[in-house]
Design a protein around this motif. Sequence first.
Motif, PDB file in Angstrom:
ATOM      1  N   GLY A  90       0.823  -1.196   0.000  1.00 29.88           N
ATOM      2  CA  GLY A  90       0.000   0.000   0.000  1.00 29.88           C
ATOM      3  C   GLY A  90       0.856   1.243   0.000  1.00 29.88           C
ATOM      4  N   HIS A  91       0.197   2.395  -0.045  1.00 31.85           N
ATOM      5  CA  HIS A  91       0.900   3.671  -0.104  1.00 31.85           C
ATOM      6  C   HIS A  91       1.603   3.956   1.219  1.00 31.85           C
ATOM      7  N   VAL A  92       2.666   4.735   1.161  1.00 27.49           N
ATOM      8  CA  VAL A  92       3.410   5.108   2.360  1.00 27.49           C
ATOM      9  C   VAL A  92       2.475   5.822   3.357  1.00 27.49           C
ATOM     10  N   ASP A  93       2.624   5.477   4.613  1.00 27.47           N
ATOM     11  CA  ASP A  93       1.844   6.079   5.707  1.00 27.47           C
ATOM     12  C   ASP A  93       0.385   5.622   5.775  1.00 27.47           C
ATOM     13  N   HIS A  94       0.008   4.672   4.953  1.00 26.52           N
ATOM     14  CA  HIS A  94      -1.375   4.192   5.037  1.00 26.52           C
ATOM     15  C   HIS A  94      -1.549   3.144   6.135  1.00 26.52           C
ATOM     16  N   GLY A  95      -0.426   2.726   6.739  1.00 25.13           N
ATOM     17  CA  GLY A  95      -0.534   1.870   7.916  1.00 25.13           C
ATOM     18  C   GLY A  95      -0.091   0.427   7.748  1.00 25.13           C
ATOM     19  N   LYS A  96       0.801   0.176   6.780  1.00 26.72           N
ATOM     20  CA  LYS A  96       1.272  -1.191   6.563  1.00 26.72           C
ATOM     21  C   LYS A  96       1.978  -1.740   7.800  1.00 26.72           C
ATOM     22  N   THR A  97       2.951  -0.972   8.284  1.00 26.49           N
ATOM     23  CA  THR A  97       3.731  -1.417   9.438  1.00 26.49           C
ATOM     24  C   THR A  97       2.846  -1.541  10.675  1.00 26.49           C
ATOM     25  N   SER A  98       1.983  -0.555  10.873  1.00 23.31           N
ATOM     26  CA  SER A  98       1.082  -0.584  12.028  1.00 23.31           C
ATOM     27  C   SER A  98       0.195  -1.825  11.988  1.00 23.31           C
ATOM     28  N   LEU A  99      -0.288  -2.160  10.794  1.00 22.24           N
ATOM     29  CA  LEU A  99      -1.174  -3.314  10.670  1.00 22.24           C
ATOM     30  C   LEU A  99      -0.416  -4.620  10.961  1.00 22.24           C
ATOM     31  N   ILE A 189      -9.264  -1.503   4.341  1.00 17.88           N
ATOM     32  CA  ILE A 189      -9.412  -0.051   4.470  1.00 17.88           C
ATOM     33  C   ILE A 189      -9.053   0.282   5.911  1.00 17.88           C
ATOM     34  N   ASN A 190      -7.937   0.992   6.070  1.00 18.06           N
ATOM     35  CA  ASN A 190      -7.392   1.243   7.408  1.00 18.06           C
ATOM     36  C   ASN A 190      -7.760   2.643   7.911  1.00 18.06           C
ATOM     37  N   LYS A 191      -7.471   2.875   9.165  1.00 19.25           N
ATOM     38  CA  LYS A 191      -7.699   4.164   9.835  1.00 19.25           C
ATOM     39  C   LYS A 191      -9.193   4.499   9.915  1.00 19.25           C
ATOM     40  N   MET A 192     -10.016   3.443  10.107  1.00 19.21           N
ATOM     41  CA  MET A 192     -11.459   3.655  10.204  1.00 19.21           C
ATOM     42  C   MET A 192     -11.835   4.437  11.465  1.00 19.21           C
ATOM     43  N   ASP A 193     -10.888   4.515  12.426  1.00 20.58           N
ATOM     44  CA  ASP A 193     -11.166   5.282  13.647  1.00 20.58           C
ATOM     45  C   ASP A 193     -11.147   6.782  13.397  1.00 20.58           C
ATOM     46  N   LYS A 194     -10.591   7.214  12.304  1.00 19.48           N
ATOM     47  CA  LYS A 194     -10.477   8.657  12.043  1.00 19.48           C
ATOM     48  C   LYS A 194     -11.840   9.260  11.706  1.00 19.48           C
ATOM     49  N   PRO A 195     -12.096  10.459  12.268  1.00 13.56           N
ATOM     50  CA  PRO A 195     -13.410  11.083  12.033  1.00 13.56           C
ATOM     51  C   PRO A 195     -13.665  11.382  10.556  1.00 13.56           C
ATOM     52  N   VAL A 225     -10.740  -1.753   8.777  1.00 18.33           N
ATOM     53  CA  VAL A 225     -10.005  -2.001  10.018  1.00 18.33           C
ATOM     54  C   VAL A 225      -9.443  -0.710  10.608  1.00 18.33           C
ATOM     55  N   SER A 226      -8.995  -0.821  11.833  1.00 23.04           N
ATOM     56  CA  SER A 226      -8.175   0.228  12.418  1.00 23.04           C
ATOM     57  C   SER A 226      -6.987  -0.452  13.077  1.00 23.04           C
ATOM     58  N   ALA A 227      -5.804  -0.201  12.526  1.00 25.76           N
ATOM     59  CA  ALA A 227      -4.597  -0.797  13.099  1.00 25.76           C
ATOM     60  C   ALA A 227      -4.358  -0.176  14.472  1.00 25.76           C
ATOM     61  N   LYS A 228      -4.743   1.076  14.612  1.00 26.52           N
ATOM     62  CA  LYS A 228      -4.508   1.791  15.864  1.00 26.52           C
ATOM     63  C   LYS A 228      -5.340   1.212  17.002  1.00 26.52           C
ATOM     64  N   LEU A 229      -6.633   0.979  16.741  1.00 23.18           N
ATOM     65  CA  LEU A 229      -7.523   0.483  17.796  1.00 23.18           C
ATOM     66  C   LEU A 229      -7.701  -1.041  17.748  1.00 23.18           C
TER      67      LEU A 229
HETATM   68  P1  GDP Z   1       3.294   2.601   6.507  1.00 19.49           P
HETATM   69  O1  GDP Z   1       4.195   3.645   5.940  1.00 19.49           O
HETATM   70  O2  GDP Z   1       2.255   2.189   5.502  1.00 19.49           O
HETATM   71  O3  GDP Z   1       4.014   1.418   7.078  1.00 19.49           O
HETATM   72  O4  GDP Z   1       2.463   3.309   7.670  1.00 19.49           O
HETATM   73  P2  GDP Z   1       2.670   3.259   9.250  1.00 19.49           P
HETATM   74  O5  GDP Z   1       2.231   1.975   9.797  1.00 19.49           O
HETATM   75  O6  GDP Z   1       4.053   3.706   9.553  1.00 19.49           O
HETATM   76  O7  GDP Z   1       1.625   4.356   9.704  1.00 19.49           O
HETATM   77  C1  GDP Z   1       1.718   5.698   9.289  1.00 19.49           C
HETATM   78  C2  GDP Z   1       1.050   6.591  10.310  1.00 19.49           C
HETATM   79  O8  GDP Z   1      -0.339   6.312  10.382  1.00 19.49           O
HETATM   80  C3  GDP Z   1       1.597   6.414  11.728  1.00 19.49           C
HETATM   81  O9  GDP Z   1       1.671   7.663  12.347  1.00 19.49           O
HETATM   82  C4  GDP Z   1       0.532   5.531  12.400  1.00 19.49           C
HETATM   83  O10 GDP Z   1       0.456   5.752  13.769  1.00 19.49           O
HETATM   84  C5  GDP Z   1      -0.735   5.997  11.702  1.00 19.49           C
HETATM   85  N1  GDP Z   1      -1.749   4.935  11.652  1.00 19.49           N
HETATM   86  C6  GDP Z   1      -1.595   3.680  11.209  1.00 19.49           C
HETATM   87  N2  GDP Z   1      -2.748   2.986  11.319  1.00 19.49           N
HETATM   88  C7  GDP Z   1      -3.651   3.820  11.869  1.00 19.49           C
HETATM   89  C8  GDP Z   1      -5.048   3.682  12.234  1.00 19.49           C
HETATM   90  O11 GDP Z   1      -5.687   2.655  12.097  1.00 19.49           O
HETATM   91  N3  GDP Z   1      -5.642   4.797  12.737  1.00 19.49           N
HETATM   92  C9  GDP Z   1      -4.982   5.974  12.923  1.00 19.49           C
HETATM   93  N4  GDP Z   1      -5.666   6.981  13.421  1.00 19.49           N
HETATM   94  N5  GDP Z   1      -3.689   6.122  12.604  1.00 19.49           N
HETATM   95  C10 GDP Z   1      -3.014   5.075  12.075  1.00 19.49           C
END
Ligand code: GDP
Length: 482
Positions: A90-99, A189-195, A225-229
């Motif tokens: 996926g795109h950078v910062d979309h949450g790959k590592t977090s997931l 679809i990540n970051k579903m917790d975001k408003p 999904v929400s990787a955060k929650l």
């Molecule tokens: P990657 O570049 O795709 O590996 O993305 P990261 O996992 O590094 O996440 C990029 C940013 O998005 C970080 O600041 C994470 O904390 C944030 N992030 C990742 N997943 C979520 C989520 O489900 N919800 C929210 N609110 N933030 C997230």
Amino acid sequence: DVITVAELAKRMGVKGKDLIKELMRQGTMVTINHPLDFETAAILASEFNYEVENVAFDEETLLEHSSVKGAEEASADDLKTRPPVVTIMGHVDHGKTSLLDAIRTANVTAGEAGGITQHIGAYDVELDGKKITFLDTPGHEAFTAMRARGAKVTDIVILVVAADDGVMPQTREAINHAKAAGVPIIVAINKMDKPNATPDKVRQGLTEFGLVSEDWGGDTIFVEVSAKLHTNLDRLLEMILLQAEVMDLKANPTKRVRGIIVEARLDKGRGPVVTVLVQEGTLKIGDPIVAGTHYGRVRSMINDRGERVDAAGPSFPVEVTGLSGVPDAGDMFHAVEDEKTAKDVAQHRAQKLRETELARTSKVSLEQLFARIQEGDIKELKVIIKGDVQGSVEAVRDSLTKLSTDACRLVVLHTGVGGIIESDVSLASASDAIVIGFNVRPEPKAATLAESEGVDIRLYNIIYDAVADVRNAMEGLLAPTL
Ligand code: GDP
């Protein structure tokens, strides 16, 4: 069977149809893709004053056909369901590592409390007694770099798209890389917790790529999904298992081991340390092994929880010590009969590597691709198009696509705006494609990679020239020359 007619012809530098004629003279009717055994190939080659060295035969016998039971006896009963191997893209910062982290922690805390995880390049999780293996290096770069080395590791791609951002350039790249590899995609679809999450906008954006969610009448699995929650992670795992079931992934755990190196490094104390993803067979302590141009015996194995294990079956990643040197990620890994065999194979490969480095032939030049099309070896010409603006990319794409004929289809694997980058080159290398640049140039790193991989990059600033080149080559070489 060790070699096809086409391959033998290519190596001998003669026309495939001349070999076929000779075979017909000897009373054998074959097609260009017909496999020949060593004897036939040797006799055939001697007719052309060539001597065939039985090297491919050795490796194949030693590595592929050396199942514990013997290749002939192995039956369908020996095939057992194996866990799917998943890569997150996926795109950078979309949450790959977090997931990746979220799935892992959720699983570890549920399973063994206080389990210490070890980053070995891959890990496995369990849901309802069924396992899934995740590759720890997210992104399409590693995925395609491995594929360029001939390693097919990933069964399923998880495409992560941030609900607050939608489809972005690397989302497109990831889709094209997964499609080029023929690997099915599940969308998370990540970051579903975001408003400001707008999952339907993501769904909409992905329809353009043929990824249509099931509730919209398509057949692509989407999970919000929400990787955060840690929301809906189990649902994602369930869907992966469902997809895996449909794919009916199987392997034979009784065969001699074949696997792929997913990570390799030199440890000060332990020497070469590699992570192997076993694809077939069951790896055991003491097994004689060969990986790339290195060999040895399995001295120790640990899993991704840092626990010692003494056997690893299909789809299981283990960190192994005991090799003589550090192979590359993407190298094949085999267990063999004895250490002497391992050494012979490794040395033979090192020799071949030196030879090819000396020869440095271009792997996928336009001319060679057409030669292979003519030989009946391939039926498609695959291209990657990069250009300065979207309009010119579209124009080049449209003009080239029109050159498709019944004999040879022109397939555009990937297009993009901007310079030619490393991942374009590795995609081309993995897929036997050429790269066409329109009013753009390769970045230095991409140029270096193209050089070493032998990928043909063709640069143009007039569309007509690009089209003319491709058409001339197609027509010139495709014309019947009998
Ligand atoms: P990657 O570049 O795709 O590996 O993305 P990261 O996992 O590094 O996440 C990029 C940013 O998005 C970080 O600041 C994470 O904390 C944030 N992030 C990742 N997943 C979520 C989520 O489900 N919800 C929210 N609110 N933030 C997230």
